[in-house]
Write an enzyme that holds these catalytic residues in place. Structure first.
Site, PDB file in Angstrom:
ATOM      1  N   ARG A 152       5.697  -2.477 -45.105  1.00 29.00           N
ATOM      2  CA  ARG A 152       6.233  -3.265 -46.204  1.00 29.00           C
ATOM      3  C   ARG A 152       7.502  -3.975 -45.775  1.00 29.00           C
ATOM      4  O   ARG A 152       8.563  -3.824 -46.376  1.00 29.00           O
ATOM      5  CB  ARG A 152       6.496  -2.368 -47.400  1.00 29.00           C
ATOM      6  N   CYS A 153       7.383  -4.747 -44.715  1.00 27.65           N
ATOM      7  CA  CYS A 153       8.565  -5.282 -44.061  1.00 27.65           C
ATOM      8  C   CYS A 153       8.123  -6.401 -43.151  1.00 27.65           C
ATOM      9  O   CYS A 153       7.047  -6.364 -42.585  1.00 27.65           O
ATOM     10  CB  CYS A 153       9.185  -4.143 -43.269  1.00 27.65           C
ATOM     11  N   GLU A 193       8.330  -7.321 -50.211  1.00 31.28           N
ATOM     12  CA  GLU A 193       8.987  -6.310 -49.392  1.00 31.28           C
ATOM     13  C   GLU A 193      10.482  -6.212 -49.605  1.00 31.28           C
ATOM     14  O   GLU A 193      11.135  -5.317 -49.061  1.00 31.28           O
ATOM     15  CB  GLU A 193       8.688  -6.617 -47.919  1.00 31.28           C
ATOM     16  N   GLN A 224      -6.071  -5.638 -43.313  1.00 30.52           N
ATOM     17  CA  GLN A 224      -5.155  -6.575 -43.957  1.00 30.52           C
ATOM     18  C   GLN A 224      -5.284  -7.975 -43.362  1.00 30.52           C
ATOM     19  O   GLN A 224      -4.642  -8.906 -43.839  1.00 30.52           O
ATOM     20  CB  GLN A 224      -3.700  -6.098 -43.801  1.00 30.52           C
TER      21      GLN A 224
END
Ligand SMILES: Cc1cc2nc3c(=O)[nH]c(=O)nc-3n(C[C@H](O)[C@H](O)[C@H](O)COP(=O)(O)OP(=O)(O)OC[C@H]3O[C@@H](n4cnc5c(N)ncnc54)[C@H](O)[C@@H]3O)c2cc1C
Lengths: 290, 784
Positions: free
Chosen positions: B370-371, B740, B223
């Site tokens: 996802r945060c 998110e 990522q």
């Protein structure tokens, strides 16, 4: 996920399959839908030396009525049961259970007979067939025999089949009287095995209960028949009191264990709730109330 | 042409353009790491520890070495010989690549086989003989922090206990004073369970090191390719110009692909030593048991209020379970991520957070699933506390929120823990959500249902996030400042390539970023090719996670587009023979004021930039911009969930989910809504079923998808999505991150709904995952 080495044959006749299996020794395995066997192989929990794939054998994929029985061949998929009119009309407990088995992908491949042969106490068909009093037909080089499902399922992942026996069909007695059945399953998500499953079959005889079949999923080392509950129902007047009593007795018959799905106490309580609810529904289907 | 008309034809910001990238995904024409096959490529498989804590007595690889197809067997000792047995983590700790001294979690990397095919590699793994001397395993972080606990990290000089950090935020004195004034203190102890991002594609690499040139091309699931390149250079001592990280299509990341994993390092070392490309692809179980987990926060929260519901102060004491290595991916100054956003949407004058991290015998990770770095845990805690406070005070939970929201005129708002919230209008989002769900009628229905013995519950979460790191002063990853970049090259024919420093893993960058260029420069999105994920090709950036792509690289794209537009204006003035001030810009077109027919298009200008430039102007229409955001962005919203609980089984079904999100200006509303759907589904999974747990020996339970449950389309509820728009005042487009929001905000809404259904029975808490078994037990306990 990579399985260990194995050999593979795909015979075109039952005779050839029986011969191949017998020739393969104790580590040879029948491959039906593969929905239990293949995952175990990919995890290398199972390392069979030979797979005898029965999927190309003609004539094993039928659901047919035959002399008061329903015959379900070894290649009948869960989804074939979902789609069967015959089943929907005559055996509502099967019709209720089939769509609750796993997800559409597994149902497209997994077989009723394979599920029974796998003898997973969390398998749904085991309970359904116990409640219905079904039997399987097994073929080996020494011939054919029938085995009541109650004797087929011995222990967790253990059946009374010999290593060289192939189950060719399961035979379900069709109820002759007014009857109803139902299956209830508590799952954590679609595609999950049961936390608790309950199969019931009720036959009515002149306003009273004739035969009752009750079996439980995922609450014991094998699918559990709630014998005491069946016994008190037989001959009793159907209704909330009898169903509640059967629920209590079935909860006693369950042998659940604590695990991530819940405590034993919890699972017993769900058995009780489900047996009551399923009997009430089965009774409705049988035309007993309303 | 009117502005609106022109805007419509270029389909820029605000248009629900279909995703350009979906064409190849839907046709099965994507390229994932496992699709890459190179000549002479070998396959690596990793041997993992079956034990959670044990000393390694000996490793015998001789049988494996001799097995069919095996090219090499690599152990920690082999790596140590090249100084590669340990590597740094993103939180400044060290992590074993392959264990040399001890194994510290079940699934830890111990050795690897490199073979001619993946089957043979795995066959040979079974032939490696490792003798272990078992040690007691620590699975409870509280026990791990006890003084006499066995030391997990005896490899670290000066480490005498299992504490991996201590961290505080806020003002303890002011908070004590606030609590002294309180009429009511509501407390909540809750564990946000260990869960896993579970991307569809597991982690993997094809490492291709050319022994002659020293050039290392690493095709990997990353990522953050540039950050990984720099870290690789530091770990492996390879010259950075010789490392090229290429990320092909990434099949989901969700934070899982931010860290560097031992497999990447080992495969690279193997390729370097063997001179052949080496592929390593995790299987599903390996992904679940060894790569970056998320959450695992044990939180104690106290909320101080007056009797009429004014919030006075918040106290939080938390213990995080970090596993065997402190490998959280987070800004280096923030030891518990951005957890101190825990005051949420409320004007809380005082707050104090104390956090301690514990080493345990579990997999490391602590990734921001996802945060935005622990915002999820924070949002969950405050929204659960507020619900319970409403029960205690006998107030409606919506009303209690309304009384305490930071009001629109208070922005920019400095929170008690030091964040400066950029903008918000929390009440508007709440009102819209309540109106859409029909809140008053639902409360009435709930009363009626209760009278019939039915258990209906309504849960609210009015979350606020902090996303889009940096600025560079406060935020860095392993020392690298959190800016991001965009390079735009407009070709002579008016087509363009945009190269960005962030890395899509499914977020739709190829579409969204092209739409930004479309709006800013008037080039239609289909004429803009968006590139990312090849460190030799795109400018330096920190990657995609923590909802940072649009706030950072999105802003960089807007800025560089505007810079090129300024240059284009000079060229247009030259072409039209007027002065720049006499030109009017209308997306994609410069015209002469007062003479709208005298005009040139951006395409005309692009051609001129290479064929007919004005005297003294540099040729070309290209440029790069590195954007350092002045602040984070603070998206927010309100989610309302309606559930019904079956009292007989404890099972609960979601009846409605209404989601109002405010992420400022929406560049592609369809993609935004897709992100929200995904997050609401993940929030549902976390609330209801997802759990990685361990037995007392540290065996991981949850190592495949029959044990680690993910929701499917069958049980995932239907979502009703709505928007309010409060632009970010500092972002060039007014946009905020949104990837998110729903994972962060929704779990509390689901849990609040279940608690709301049972509140009248006295139930105040059920930890996630809120399984039917736990609900049933809570009902039994309450009715005792
Ligand atoms: C994700 C997932 C979820 C599932 N969920 C459920 C669920 O909720 N409920 C449920 O009941 N089941 C569930 N299953 C199991 C599924 O129903 C299987 O289909 C079933 O257990 C086995 O049937 P099969 O045809 O796939 O057998 P296979 O996997 O092919 O074989 C299973 C075993 O039976 C033996 N066998 C198969 N057929 C014969 C035969 N004719 N004669 C002799 N031996 C034979 C095989 O040798 C093997 O040992 C699930 C499976 C998966 C993968």
């Amino acid at each position: 996920m990579y399985p260990a080495r194995f050999d593979y044959v795909a015979p075109r006749s039952l005779e050839d399959a029986v011969e191949a299996l017998a020739g393969g020794g104790d580590d040879a395995k029948v491959l039906a839908g593969g929905q239990s066997l293949i995952p175990l192989m990919k995890l290398r929990f199972a390392e069979p030396s030979l797979l005898v794939d029965i999927n190309r054998i003609p004539g094993l994929d039928g659901i047919a009525e035959d002399g008061g029985r329903l015959r379900i061949g070894a290649l009948v998929r869960h989804n074939d049961v979902v789609g069967s009119r015959l089943v929907a009309d005559r055996l509502p407990v099967m019709a209720a259970a089939a769509p609750l088995i796993s997800d559409p992908l597994v149902r497209n491949l997994g077989t009723v007979c394979g599920s029974l042969c796998h003898a997973d106490p969390a398998g749904d068909w085991g309970s359904v067939m116990l409640a219905l009093g079904a039997e399987v037909v097994a073929r080996s080089p020494s011939g054919e025999r029938t085995i009541p499902v109650s004797e087929l399922l011995v222990d967790t992942f253990t059946t009374s089949l010999a290593p060289d026996e192939i189950v060719t069909e399961v035979r379900v007695p069709l109820p002759q009287r007014r009857s109803g059945g139902h299956y209830l399953k508590l799952e954590r998500k679609v595609g999950d095995f049961a936390t608790v499953g309950v199969a019931v079959q009720l036959e009515l005889d002149d306003g009273r209960i004739g035969r009752a079949g009750i079996a439980l999923t995922a609450v014991g080392p094998r699918n559990v028949t709630a014998t005491e509950a069946e016994r008190v129902l037989a001959g009793a007047e159907p209704g909330p009191d009898a169903f509640a009593e059967a629920g209590r007795l079935a909860a006693d018959a369950a042998e659940p264990v604590d695990d991530v799905r819940g405590s034993a106490r919890y699972k017993r309580a769900v058995v009780q709730t489900f047996v009551e609810r399923a009997l009430t529904r089965a009774h409705e289907i049988a035309g007993g109330s309303r | 042409m009117a502005v609106a008309e022109q805007e419509r034809t270029v389909r820029g910001i605000g248009h629900s353009l279909r995703r350009h990238e979906d064409d190849r995904f839907i046709r099965g024409k994507g390229t994932y790491v496992d699709d890459i096959v190179l000549p002479g490529m070998l396959h690596m498989a990793i041997l993992r520890s079956p034990l959670a804590h044990a000393r390694i007595v000996s490793i015998d690889t001789s049988k494996a070495q001799a097995a069919e197809g095996v090219v090499a067997v690599i152990t920690g000792a082999d790596l140590a010989a090249h100084n590669l047995a340990w590597m740094p983590t993103l939180s400044g700790d060290t992590q074993a690549v392959f264990a040399t001294d001890k194994v510290r979690f079940q699934g830890q990397e111990v050795a690897a086989v490199v073979a001619e095919d993946p089957y043979l590699a795995r066959d040979a793994l079974q032939l490696i003989d490792v003798e272990y001397d078992p040690l007691p395993a620590l699975v409870d972080p509280h026990k791990a922090l006890e003084p006499d606990a066995v030391l997990i990290r005896d490899d670290k000089e000066g480490q005498t206990d299992n504490r991996c950090y201590h961290w505080e935020a806020g003002d303890p004195r002011a908070t004590d004073e606030a609590f002294a004034r309180a009429d009511v203190v509501v407390t909540l102890d809750t564990h946000y369970p260990r869960c896993h991002p579970s991307p569809m594609e597991t982690c993997g690499i094809v490492a291709d090191v050319n022994q002659a040139t020293g050039q290392a091309t690493l095709h990997m699931t990353s990522q953050a390719p540039h950050a990984h390149r720099t870290l690789f250079a530091m770990v492996a001592g390879l010259p950075e110009q010789n490392i090229r990280i290429k990320t092909p299509d990434i099949g989901g990341g969700f934070g899982n692909k931010v860290p560097i994993y031992p497999g990447y390092v080992a495969a690279t070392a193997a390729s370097l030593l063997l001179g052949r490309p080496v592929k390593w692809i995790e299987d599903r179980s390996e992904n679940l048991i060894s790569t970056g987990f998320a959450r695992d926060f044990h939180m104690h929260g106290e909320l101080a209020l007056t009797r009429d519901g004014e919030m006075l102060g918040l106290r939080v004491r938390l213990v995080s379970d970090n596993g065997a290595f402190y490998a959280d991916a987070q800004p280096s100054k923030c030891r518990a991520g951005l957890f101190h956003i825990v005051t949420g949407s409320y004007a809380l004058p005082a707050a104090h957070v104390v956090a301690d991290g514990a080493y345990t015998n579990k997999a490391p990770g602590g990734v921001a699933y996802r945060c935005s770095f622990r915002v999820t845990e924070a949002s969950f805690l405050i929204e659960r506390l507020v619900h319970n406070a409403a029960i205690e005070l006998g107030l409606d939970p919506a009303e209690l929120r309304r009384r305490n929201f930071i009001r629109p005129e208070q922005f920019p708002y400095t929170s008690a823990t030091g964040f400066v919230y950029d903008s918000g209008n929390y009440e508007a989002a709440l009102d819209l959500a309540l109106q859409q769900v029909g809140y008053d009628d639902l409360r009435e229905e709930q009363r009626r249902a209760r009278a019939e013995g039915r258990l209906l519950g309504i849960g609210i979460a009015s979350f606020t996030e902090v996303v889009g790191a940096g600025n560079h002063k406060d935020y860095d990853i392993a020392g690298i400042k959190m800016f991001d970049s965009a390079e735009l090259r407009v070709h002579p024919t008016g087509k363009a390539i945009l190269k960005i420093g962030v890395q899509t893993q499914g977020q739709g960058h190829e579409t969204t970023f092209a739409q930004i260029v479309a709006s800013e420069l008037g080039i239609p999105p289909e004429d803009v090719l968006v590139q990312y994920g090849d460190t030799d090709n795109v400018p330096y950036g920190l990657g995609t996670y923590a909802s940072r792509s649009t706030p950072t690289a999105g802003a960089a794209t807007a800025v560089i587009s505007r810079k090129l537009r300024d240059k284009a204006r000079q060229i247009a003035a030259h072409l039209l023979e007027v002065s720049e001030e006499d030109l009017e810009w209308d997306t994609g077109r410069f015209s002469v004021k007062g003479a709208p027919d005298r005009a040139v298009t951006i395409q005309d200008v692009a051609l001129a930039a290479y064929t007919n430039m004005p005297e003294g102007l540099e040729a070309g229409l290209e440029g790069v911009h590195y954007y350092d955001p002045p602040n984070m962005t603070f998206p927010f919203g309100t989610y309302v969930v309606v559930v019904e609980v079956d009292p007989g089984t404890g099972d609960w079904k979601v009846l409605r989910v209404v989601a109002v999100d405010d992420c400022g200006v929406r560049i592609n509303p369809m993609i935004v809504e897709g992100q929200i759907h995904g997050g609401l589904a993940e929030g549902f999974g976390i609330a209801k079923m997802e759990l990685i747990t361990f037995d007392e020996d540290g065996n991981c339970i949850g190592s495949n998808f029959t044990d680690y449950l993910l929701p499917t389309s069958w049980e995932t509820p239907n979502f009703e999505c709505f928007a309010t728009v409060t632009p970010s005042p500092h972002h060039p487009l007014g946009a905020k991150g949104v990837g998110e929001s729903a994972t962060v905000g929704s779990p509390a809404a689901y849990v609040n709904a279940v608690i709301d259904a049972l509140g009248h029975l006295g139930v105040r808490n059920i930890d996630m995952p809120v399984t039917s078994a736990k609900v049933w037990e809570a009902i039994q306990q309450a009715s005792r």
